[in-house]
Write an enzyme that holds these catalytic residues in place. Structure first.
Site, PDB file in Angstrom:
ATOM      1  N   GLU A 123       0.851  -1.186   0.000  1.00  0.00           N
ATOM      2  CA  GLU A 123       0.000   0.000   0.000  1.00  0.00           C
ATOM      3  C   GLU A 123       0.884   1.231   0.000  1.00  0.00           C
ATOM      4  OE1 GLU A 123      -3.957  -1.567   2.395  1.00  0.00           O
ATOM      5  OE2 GLU A 123      -2.700  -0.010   3.282  1.00  0.00           O
TER       6      GLU A 123
ATOM      7  N   ASP B 258      -5.663   9.119  10.124  1.00  0.00           N
ATOM      8  CA  ASP B 258      -4.338   8.664  10.528  1.00  0.00           C
ATOM      9  C   ASP B 258      -3.907   9.197  11.884  1.00  0.00           C
ATOM     10  OD1 ASP B 258      -3.219   6.983   8.367  1.00  0.00           O
ATOM     11  OD2 ASP B 258      -3.714   8.741   7.157  1.00  0.00           O
TER      12      ASP B 258
ATOM     13  N   TYR C  25     -10.475  -4.470   3.335  1.00  0.00           N
ATOM     14  CA  TYR C  25      -9.556  -4.066   4.401  1.00  0.00           C
ATOM     15  C   TYR C  25     -10.372  -3.857   5.671  1.00  0.00           C
ATOM     16  CZ  TYR C  25      -5.718  -1.258   6.518  1.00  0.00           C
ATOM     17  OH  TYR C  25      -4.711  -0.760   7.318  1.00  0.00           O
TER      18      TYR C  25
END
Lengths: 298, 271
Positions: free
Chosen positions: B49, B60, B174
């Site tokens: 990725e 994040d 994911y």
């Protein structure tokens, strides 16, 4: 909702103080995220939040203003979502926030509409409000949207210049302004100040509450349909409006609100004396008195 | 058959769990990123990725935020990331997934991005902040250009949205191991295993688990119940720690090998 903790972001500190107040009343744990730059310039409100028992977390990331406070609040929220409610302070963020905030804020517009009809017996010619994220403006505008004869005027922060980073006017179409383009930020598609590659631009405004790179999506809609007009006032014009409102009306408005004062005067000049307009005095200026005093001394 | 599908098919045949490292393009610079892609492939990555730097990475944690900031300070943006992949692609065959926030892709142009990503040798695109309800035209564009749309699911994802994601996703799904942002954690929560079971109930796609995985022990733990594991912050932290060190590439490769080895039989892929 089974949530025992409330978080919020704040720019000018008004929403933070309001959130801290209800949390104190209901005995909820309260954490307020605020950009370091805003903590500096809105010290009075930081102190008020702390007095009310809230924890104020200073955000040092990015531009250290409202956008970065929202980023941190979102990170906190997704991490603690099981026991935390995110009380977003403006008409932005992912659906249904813009709708919820508009709904709650529209009490301003509903009362204003009722009030002006009872006082003057007719509709106002124009509504004028400052627009950061745009909650006070959309709250005032919303109950008047169907009244096509009422002009809706939103005032963005023109800051200290036209180039990107010097203002917070999302509808600014100037070549180097960074504005006038649709983007996606913090879960919302709207007009976003950005560079050509889609990185979010820095902003500047003398007022912390208008210093934000995106605008609530419903304003983008009203802009594109032409129902509302969006203009801008510079830092200097806001300061002039601040003093004018204090001297003429005996009201010290917040620096955010002050952006709407000179445009209101200009609109009023075009109208007969017995017509009415509504200016939304969205915030009081106690928090800004020190800042303005410092600026005047310089 | 897409390169990602082929990879997962061969993992299944071999009874192995997949390993998916994440790095940010341009951290600490583009040349290093290109060499890291090659090194990660050599170290045993099954998919890589590659993060596109963004000014406001709300999904994040601090480690990857800082990586994004370092890359942006170097002026690295989406077109550079594509060029970097195109160059590495001449040397490696491992599938590469672009990992991005939506705005840089939107400004680049969705169709143009799909065309240029495909040309660069990218195999799939994951958009952190595009919800499936709004993703239909995007997904269609990717599929037209033979790119796999990769979606995130979280423990908080509703069954209804999970089903919608299963309809649109290709390549793999994911699964985010816990409520929260990216970043290393000491323990793997039980949420992840429950979530993988929920995904399997609605989709036949392989499931990769990420967010918070940082040790070889956690990697093996994830392989017990998922098809692949994603390690991001732990590797990015190594890149940060080794900044300016001439052995950066070798050391990150060494660290990656230490996470993967010894590769164990993955019961989940033997179903």
């Amino acid at each position: 909702m089974q949530k025992e903790r409330v978080i919020a972001e704040t720019g000018a500190g008004q929403h933070g103080v309001a959130t801290a107040t209800v949390c104190a009343l209901f005995g909820l744990k309260c954490v307020i995220y605020m950009g370091a730059e805003d903590v500096r310039r809105q010290g009075l409100n930081v102190f008020r939040m702390q007095l009310l028992g809230a924890e104020v977390r200073t955000v040092n990331a990015g531009t250290r203003t409202l956008k970065d406070a929202i980023n941190e609040a979102m990170r906190d929220w997704v991490t603690n979502v099981h026991h935390t409610y995110y009380l977003l302070g403006s008409a932005l963020g992912p659906h249904p926030y813009p709708l919820m905030v508009r709904e709650f804020q529209s009490v301003i517009g509903r009362e204003a509409r009722e009030h002006i009809l009872s006082v003057s017996g007719r509709m106002p010619r124009a509504l004028i409000a400052c627009v950061g994220g745009g909650s006070n403006a959309i709250g005032l505008f919303h109950p008047f949207i169907a009244d096509a004869q009422v002009r809706l005027i939103g005032v963005e922060a023109g800051g200290r210049g036209d180039s990107s980073g010097e203002h917070a006017a999302r509808f600014h179409t100037g070549a180097t302004s960074g504005g006038g383009r649709i983007g996606v930020l913090q879960g919302t598609m709207s007009y976003v100040l950005q560079d050509p590659g889609g990185q979010i631009a820095r902003t500047h405004s003398i007022s912390a509450g208008l210093d934000y790179s995106a605008i609530g999506p419903e304003h983008a809609f009203l802009h594109d349909t032409g129902r509302a007009e969006y203009i801008r006032s510079t830092d200097v014009e806001a300061l002039e409006g601040f003093e004018l409102c204090a001297k003429l009306e005996g009201i010290i408005p917040a620096l955010e609100t002050s952006h709407a004062i000179l445009p209101a005067v200009r609109v009023a000049r075009e109208l007969p004396a017995d017509d009415a307009i509504i200016v939304n005095l969205s915030g009081r200026g106690d928090k800004d008195v020190q800042l303005v005093a410092d600026l005047q001394r310089r | 058959m897409s390169r990602i599908r082929k990879t997962f098919a061969s993992l299944k045949r071999a009874g192995r769990g997949g390993f998916i490292p994440f790095i940010t393009a341009g951290d600490p610079d583009l040349t290093t990123t290109e060499l890291l892609l090659i090194e990660l492939a050599a170290a045993g990555a099954d998919v890589i990725e590659l993060g596109v730097p963004f000014s406001d990475p709300v999904a994040d944690g601090e480690t990857i935020q800082r990586a994004s900031e370092r890359a942006l300070r170097k002026g690295v943006t989406l077109p550079h990331a594509l060029t970097c992949v195109a160059r590495a692609r001449q040397r490696i065959d491992v599938p590469i997934v672009l990992f991005s926030y939506f705005n840089p892709l939107l400004q680049f142009g969705e169709e143009r991005l799909a065309i240029e990503a495909r040309q660069a040798g990218i195999d799939g695109v994951l958009v952190t902040d595009l919800i499936p309800e709004e993703a239909h035209s995007w997904t269609k564009t990717l599929l037209q250009h033979e790119l796999d749309p990769i979606f995130l699911v979280a423990p908080t994802t509703s069954d209804q949205r999970l089903a919608e994601i299963a309809r649109q996703a290709r390549g793999f799904i994911y699964a985010v191991s816990r409520a929260g942002v990216t970043g290393a954690q000491d323990e793997m929560p039980r949420d992840a295993e429950v979530l993988v079971k929920r995904v399997r109930a609605v989709s036949d796609l392989p499931v990769a688990v990420g967010f918070g995985v940082s040790t070889a022990e956690q990697v093996r733990e994830v392989w017990r119940f998922a098809d692949a594991v994603v390690v991001g912050s732990a590797i990015v932290r190594e890149i940060e720690r080794l900044s300016g060190n001439p052995d950066l590439i070798d050391q990150v490769g060494h660290f990656t090998r230490s996470l993967i080895a010894p590769k164990q039989i993955c019961p989940a892929t033997l179903r």
